[in-house]
Every structure is written in C-alpha cells, then in structure tokens.
Design a protein around this motif. Structure first.
Motif: not given
Length: 611
Positions: A421-441, A559-567
């Motif tokens: 949920r927190q990753v989604r807003p980071l993906v813009t027209a200028e973004t490339t997402v590189i997803a590793e083999t596994g659940d990241s797919w 937790n979600g709060g720490e992830l938001a600050e890390a982003i």
C-alpha cells in the motif's frame, strides 16, 4: 536518404523504450535511453599499420558506435591490457562490479534500459561465472556482449599449462561452452581477423536480440589492426520477406474476420521484436480486449482503455482469465509459454482458435509464414482488420474496481499488504520497478502502472539474486528514472555486494528488502529445512558498504509508521541507495503465490510417462 538516416531507421524500434501513446492521447516515451548510433567513419586510404587502431580500441569504437555509454568490468590479468585500451575511448565509461556473476547481470539490466550492453571479464574463472548471467540474457532476449580475455597465443602454440584454466593443454573449452548460450561466439587469435570477428559478433547480437561472446588473446589487445568502416555494416537487420509478409497478413485478416470475440495476448518477446508501438496500433484498430502475460507487464500501457490485466491462469487479474477463456480467437503477440507462465501448464491457449505471431514468424492452425518481422506484420495487419469489440463489452460486465485499502495502524506489525500500500504511490511515469523472483513477482503484478512506468522481471531464467545487480546496471543505463527494487532476503544474499557499487556511483535506488526468514517461493512449491537461511542485519549491512565515504542508507521497518518514515528518508537521499528492510512474518505471502506454487509443484511432480 543519407547513411545516418538509414542507420536511424535500421534501429528505430530495437531499443527498449516504453511504447508511444495511443492515437488521440499525448505521445510520451519515458526517458529510458535507446541506442544512439554514431555514424562517423574513420579515414580511408591508410594501411592497417598506420591507422592508430588496436584490437582493443577497435572493439571500444564499435561498442561506442552502437550507442553504449558504459561497459561493465571485473579486472583479471588476461584482460588488463584490454581494459587499458577500452579506457582510451572517451565516449564510454568503465563501470566496475564486485564479481563476474554480478557483472553479467549488471550488463543484462543495462541492456533492458539502454538496448544493448557489454561486460569484460577474465578467462575461465571470470567467464564461467559470467556465463550464468549470459544464459539469462539469452533466455530473456537481451543483446549482452560478453568479452573475455584469453591466454597468450604463444602459450597455445607451446602447449604450456596455464593458471585460470582446467590444467589441460586445450583452451577451447570456454568458447565451446559459450556457443551454447549465445547467438555468436568468436575467438581472436590473429589481430588481422579482429575487425571481421568483432563486427560479426556485434551484428548478430543486435539482429537476434541475443547475447554474443568475444574472446581476445591477452597479447593481442594492443596489437594494431584495421580501422573501423561505416557502422551501417553492422546493422544488417533482416527485412521481412515481402511475399511471406503479405501472405501472413491476408491469412491473419481472414482468421480475424471469422471471429466475433477475439482478444490480444501480449508476451515478453514483443519488446525484443521492437513491436510495442505496433501492438498498440493493432489493438486500436481491432478494439478488442488486450491481456498481458506476467513477464510482459508494462509492454502494453495499463492506462489504455482496452487493457484488461494480467493473464496468468487462475491467478490472473480479476476478469482477465474469464475473457481469454470466453474468446473465440486468441492472437498471441511475442508470447512465451513455459511452466511458470502457464501455471504448471494449466493456462496455455492452443488449437485452431489461436494465432501466434513471434518476432520472425507467424503461424496458425495448419499455416506457417517465415521471415515475417513482428512489427511489420502488426503494422500492416492494423490496416486490414475490422473492429471486434465484443470482449470489451463483456469485460465491462465483469469488471470490478478494487476496494481502497485502509492504512494499518502505524504501530501494528508490518504486513505485506501494508508494505505494498505504501509502495504504490512511489510508482510514477518515471519509475522502473525491478521485481525479484519470488513473492515480489506477485506483489508487483498488483501495481497499477501509470503511462511510462516500466516493470522488469526475469521469469524465463528465474535466477534468484538477479534483481540487485540488474538494478545497478539499469540505473547506470537510465540515470533519470526512479528505480525501485523489490527483493526477498534469500535472493538478496546471493548478490548483495553490488549495493556497494550503487553506493560507489551514488545511485539513488530504493530497495525494499522483504525479510521473512527464508525462500518463501520455494516453501510454497515444496518446503523443507533447505528453505531456511541465516538471518542478516540487512539494514546494518549498508554501513559496512559505506565505509569511510559512502552515503547509502540502511533502515529497518517493523511497522507501518517506521516504513512511512523510511520512505521519506529514501526519497530525500539523492547521494546513494536506500535499503529498507521490511520485517514480516514468514508465512505472510500473496494468495497468488500459494496457488501458483501448488500448481507448479504438481507439474514438477508428474510421474514418468510409461515407456
């Protein structure tokens, strides 16, 4: 038409840019760099001995002329003089990697962003490691040119035993291996033969969209040779056979006229064929639904009104499998069907209702047309078809909008869904997402990509650990894009060293490392103690890589709060990568992975057929 015009036309669609916008919308390509060809030629009329060119500088000139701005390298004594020669070319930068496997994957990532790539390694102990990544480039249809140093030609003649070899007098084993995983493999043991062999290898790699191998004896790297001729000699892209193209288009148009509810299915070879723009043209002309296979995510714009999602058997996007199964004609464009993409052979369109257009051939029930380039076929067919929008009408009935996800409590233990949920807003027209083999797919498949965003996975080769060095190479090739890596802890442990090279070059890559204490994808296929790994202090590792001069950031989110600050920290860090260690439960994975793993395991476990 000038030579320059011919060269530009020859490679116009071989690069890896995202497709142009559809008619009626703003046409915008993301700033992923394409091959920019240098059409300058060297002076003529000089002898081979007074051109100033050596075997090494000839190779460097050709790599620069096909548009490479960088080449990747790991030093070794058989390559040192060659690396010196390449450094003389000021049109390319030499980029260093931590080991040869990572060097190969870095070049593979660069080829995804830039159109082609080159890697330089030493003989045997270097090249055999790089061959793993070269196999990946072959499987994924990427023109990576691997250059290996080789023993001195005098040692070959004298039958000397040498270091970095198998301890035999036969030094040909390496090129024999290379021939199995490349479209062209050459060994340079005479300086006079270097121009012809180098040109052949590069030309074949660009034409076939496959890797090539060049072996250079260490005492020849600085040996004089002829100057390069016009670069257009390398760009001999084979055109479609006019008669075969016309026959294929007539047959395909007839096939579609007999269908009331066709659907287009986009596969991963579409990009290798340089046909993304033409696929949009055909879709617009037909008006039918367009589904995309998992390995081709982002190869067709997800904001296109006819896009209906990812087709992946029972784990397809909502409504997508129903439409493909309901269709009376599936047109497969650059599709690649393997056990992973078909979910253990449970989702593979076949039979007389399927038309398949590959990069160089078109075939349907009982009919085959060779020497037909995919983009020529699609562009021509688009002008010959009638609209068939029944699948879009049906999809409108089935389509359901996803429910919005509420943010978890900031202090609640981090979950996979909250992370995404927190990753989604980071993906813009200028973004490339590189997803590793596994659940990241499977996490990545849920991302809705805006126009211009790109998504990269390695589904055919499926090498865990690929994403970290590939992201490094991609970022070097596309410095203006935001690179997001999604990787599991087990995969990260294979190639973690290349984060140090991200720090070295100050690349602001954002790495979401999912720490769930094991190989989760293997757990869902077949569990056992071998799927457990030693835990690392992943966030703390960045301090080790930084040493005295680095600016990478390593952060841990429980937790979600720490992830938001890390982003927030990651978005503000422009001087190096940020690794965010996301700690989640071992069994917190997508339902799609569970379903996929069950069916793949079932396919793997089939008993032997009766003899």
């Amino acid at each position: 038409m000038t030579v320059a015009d011919n060269v530009v036309l020859a490679l116009e669609n071989t690069h890896l840019d995202a497709p142009a916008g559809r008619p009626g919308s703003m046409t915008k390509r993301p700033p992923v760099r394409s091959l920019e060809i240098d059409v300058k030629t060297s002076p003529v009329g000089k002898s081979n001995l007074d051109t100033g060119y050596t075997v090494g500088s000839y190779l460097g000139s050709r790599l620069a002329q096909i548009g490479l701005k960088h080449h990747f390298a790991v030093a070794g004594d058989y390559t040192l003089i060659l690396l010196d020669q390449l450094l003389k070319n000021k049109d390319m930068k030499q980029v260093y990697c931590s080991n040869e496997l990572n060097c190969g994957f870095s070049a593979e990532g660069y080829a995804r962003a830039h159109g082609a790539a080159a890697a330089i390694v030493t003989f045997s102990v270097g090249a055999l490691s790089a061959f793993d990544a070269l196999g990946g480039a072959y499987a994924e249809n990427l023109p990576v040119i691997l250059v290996s140093g080789a023993p001195n030609t005098n040692d070959r003649a004298a039958d000397h035993l040498l270091h970095h070899t198998l301890g035999t007098h036969d030094f040909t084993y390496q090129i024999e291996m290379a021939r199995k995983i490349t479209c062209a493999a050459v060994s340079i043991t005479l300086a006079a033969e270097a121009p012809e062999k180098i040109d052949y290898a590069i030309r074949t790699a660009l034409r076939e969209r496959k890797p090539a191998y060049i072996e250079v004896a260490c005492n020849l790297a600085a040996a004089p040779c002829a100057a390069p001729g016009p670069i257009s000699a390398i760009l001999d892209e084979e055109p479609s056979d006019p008669a075969s193209l016309q026959a294929a288009v007539v047959a395909a148009a007839e096939f579609l006229r007999g269908k009331e509810k066709p659907v287009l299915l986009i596969g991963s070879k579409l990009r290798a064929a340089g046909a993304e723009k033409e696929a949009i043209e055909l879709a617009d002309a037909l008006g039918c639904s367009v589904a995309v296979m998992a390995a081709a995510k982002s190869f067709f714009p997800e904001d296109h009104p006819q896009f209906i999602g990812i087709y992946w058997g029972e784990i397809s996007s909502p409504g997508t499998q129903a439409i493909v199964d309901w269709s009376d004609g599936v047109v497969c464009l650059g599709a690649l069907f393997n056990d992973y993409s078909t979910v253990g052979w449970t989702a593979m369109p076949s039979g007389p209702s399927v038309l398949t257009a590959d990069p160089n051939r078109v075939h349907m029930d009982g009919r085959e047309f060779g020497r037909v380039r995919l983009r020529d076929f699609l562009a021509t067919l688009a002008g010959k078809v009638e609209r068939r929008d029944a699948t879009m009408i049906q999809y409108a009935r089935l389509r359901t909008e996803p429910l919005p996800e509420d943010a978890a409590h900031p202090d609640a233990k981090l979950t996979r869904s909250e992370m995404m949920r927190q990753v989604r807003p980071l993906v813009t027209a200028e973004t490339t997402v590189i997803a590793e083999t596994g659940d990241s797919w499977f996490n990545g498949m849920k991302l809705k990509l805006p126009h211009g965003a790109r998504f990269e996975i390695e589904m055919q080769w499926g090498h865990i650990g690929w994403s970290v060095p590939a992201a490094f190479g991609y970022a070097v090739g596309a410095p203006d894009r935001r690179i997001i890596v999604m990787v599991g802890d087990g995969s990260f442990q294979l190639t973690a060293q290349e984060v140090a090279q991200m720090i070295r070059l100050k690349l602001p890559i954002i790495i979401f490392l999912i720490n769930n204490h094991g190989y989760t994808i293997e757990v869902e296929i077949h569990d056992g103690p071998y799927n457990n790994i030693k835990n690392w202090d992943y966030a703390g590792l960045i301090g080790v890589f930084n040493a005295e001069d680095g600016h990478g950031r390593g952060l841990r989110a429980n937790n979600g709060g720490e992830l938001a600050e890390a982003i927030k920290v990651a978005l503000a860090n422009h001087d190096g990568p940020t690794l965010i260690e996301c700690v989640i439960d071992r069994d917190d994975c997508t339902a799609d992975l569970i379903s996929w793993g069950r069916l793949v395991a079932k396919a793997n476990g089939r008993p032997p057929s009766p003899q």
